[in-house]
Write a protein that holds these residues in place. Structure first.
Motif, PDB file in Angstrom:
ATOM      1  N   HIS A  52       0.816  -1.213   0.000  1.00  0.00           N
ATOM      2  CA  HIS A  52       0.000   0.000   0.000  1.00  0.00           C
ATOM      3  C   HIS A  52       0.856   1.273   0.000  1.00  0.00           C
ATOM      4  CE1 HIS A  52      -3.485   2.523   1.135  1.00  0.00           C
ATOM      5  NE2 HIS A  52      -2.595   3.166   1.879  1.00  0.00           N
ATOM      6  N   ASP A  53       1.838   1.329   0.886  1.00  0.00           N
ATOM      7  CA  ASP A  53       2.628   2.562   1.046  1.00  0.00           C
ATOM      8  C   ASP A  53       3.365   2.942  -0.234  1.00  0.00           C
ATOM      9  OD1 ASP A  53       1.727   2.274   3.597  1.00  0.00           O
ATOM     10  OD2 ASP A  53       3.687   1.945   4.529  1.00  0.00           O
ATOM     11  N   MET A  54       3.933   1.941  -0.902  1.00  0.00           N
ATOM     12  CA  MET A  54       4.667   2.212  -2.136  1.00  0.00           C
ATOM     13  C   MET A  54       3.728   2.748  -3.213  1.00  0.00           C
ATOM     14  SD  MET A  54       7.098  -0.355  -4.362  1.00  0.00           S
ATOM     15  CE  MET A  54       8.352  -0.454  -3.081  1.00  0.00           C
ATOM     16  N   SER A  55       2.541   2.167  -3.308  1.00  0.00           N
ATOM     17  CA  SER A  55       1.565   2.635  -4.287  1.00  0.00           C
ATOM     18  C   SER A  55       1.195   4.088  -4.036  1.00  0.00           C
ATOM     19  CB  SER A  55       0.319   1.750  -4.246  1.00  0.00           C
ATOM     20  OG  SER A  55      -0.696   2.256  -5.067  1.00  0.00           O
ATOM     21  N   VAL A  56       1.029   4.451  -2.756  1.00  0.00           N
ATOM     22  CA  VAL A  56       0.683   5.835  -2.414  1.00  0.00           C
ATOM     23  C   VAL A  56       1.792   6.791  -2.839  1.00  0.00           C
ATOM     24  CG1 VAL A  56       0.259   7.425  -0.501  1.00  0.00           C
ATOM     25  CG2 VAL A  56      -0.847   5.183  -0.511  1.00  0.00           C
TER      26      VAL A  56
END
Length: 356
Positions: free
Chosen positions: A20-24
């Protein structure tokens, strides 16, 4: 000039820095690269349960995207028409002109059903590339070179010694078949390590790949079709991944800035680079990719090439491999983002032309 509404879809997948964090973070980079004179961004955070939360009332990209008071629901065959559903039942509609999914867990099928132009390949390419076993079978059947592998669907199917003999390799790699970013991947050299690696991989997936260990350089190529002539492919000079403090390009290495070196222009002679480029284009066409792809290779000491993976949703941060290779090819980051959006719209327009 009427602005084009771009829905940035980000998040989804497992929590943590490689999900999730990388996508954000990648979505934030795309958001900042959009030309505001031409595009109006609509920010949509995809939750781990699959809900789409419209990020409203933000002064820029949200620092902590998540649940909001409004959900975005694309209407089937609505060509971008979407319902904005609010808890207070003060519902409204909006229109999405083009979607930009920024996640390995891209909602490709849903976007196709809604008939919304979107950045990235249509099905089945994302599904093929998302399953390493299926990808390898298709590449192999097309006569393209791949590493040898076995498939496990239960933990007890194969013993370490049998796998060694079957694959002709004293060391082996064990990996979940449908996971990305090297999560759950292990290099093993003995029975005890093998059993632990299989247990780990099955925690992530119901299907596990056991592959031969390939002593090789790790190369990547970025492929981008021409907007007006999709059959004409731009293929970058190969880059090289050089693990430093890690035994291979592990999930941890991808988080450790000092653990790996990405050499944007690999030290290859012209003939070697041309072979990598040629195989990249072949793989792109065999899989039926569109929009973009990153093709990963092993190059043995004798210069033999093996295709390792094909990624139809490569990382799109400015310092990620795909944008860096495109920049080396003369396409800077903002131009790349613009080109991907234009390609999505053009492909949608071509799809509407009636067959005669």
């Amino acid at each position: 000039m009427t602005k084009i509404n771009v829905a940035l879809l980000f998040g989804g997948g497992p929590p943590g820095p490689l999900g999730h964090d990388m996508s954000v973070e990648f979505a934030r980079s795309v958001y900042e690269a959009l030309d505001r004179k031409q595009y109006n961004p609509i920010l949509v955070a995809v939750a781990s349960d699959g809900n789409w939360w419209l990020q409203e009332n933000t002064n820029g990209f949200p620092l902590r995207p998540g649940s909001s008071s409004a959900q975005l629901i694309l209407l089937p065959a609505g060509r971008g028409k979407a319902l904005v559903h609010r808890h207070d039942e003060n519902n409204s509609t909006c229109n999405v002109d083009v979607a930009f999914p920024i996640s390995p867990y891209a909602c490709t099928g849903l976007l196709e059903i809604a008939r919304v132009p979107f950045v990235g390949s249509r099905l089945p390419a994302p599904a093929i590339c998302g399953d390493k076993q299926i990808l390898k079978r298709i590449l192999r059947d097309a006569g393209l070179p791949i590493a040898r592998s076995l498939v496990l669907t239960t933990k007890e199917e194969v013993k370490f010694q049998f796998a060694q003999e079957a694959l002709g390799s004293p060391s082996l790699f064990v990996k979940p078949a449908t996971l990305y970013n090297s999560m759950g991947v292990s290099k093993v050299t003995c029975e005890t390590e093998f059993e632990a690696a299989v247990d780990l991989a099955f925690r992530y997936d119901s299907k596990v790949l056991v592959e031969e260990y390939v002593q090789a350089r790790e190369l990547e190529c970025a492929v981008l079709p021409d907007i007006d002539q999709p059959s004409k492919l731009l293929c970058s000079w190969p880059s090289e991944i050089i693990p430093d403090e890690h035994a291979f390009y592990t999930a941890q290495a991808k988080l450790d800035e000092k653990g790996v070196v990405l050499k944007t222009k690999a030290e290859l002679d012209d003939a070697e680079a041309d072979r990598v480029r040629s195989l990249s284009c072949e793989a792109f066409r065999v899989i039926g990719c569109e929009a973009m792809a990153r093709v990963d290779f092993f190059m043995r000491p004798n210069a033999e090439l093996l295709i390792n993976e094909v990624g139809v949703y490569p990382a799109l941060g400015p310092s990620s491999a795909f944008p860096r290779m495109m920049k080396e090819s003369g396409i800077p980051y903002k131009v790349l983002i613009q080109r991907l959006l234009e390609d999505a719209i053009k492909r949608s327009e071509r799809a509407k032309i009636p067959m005669t």
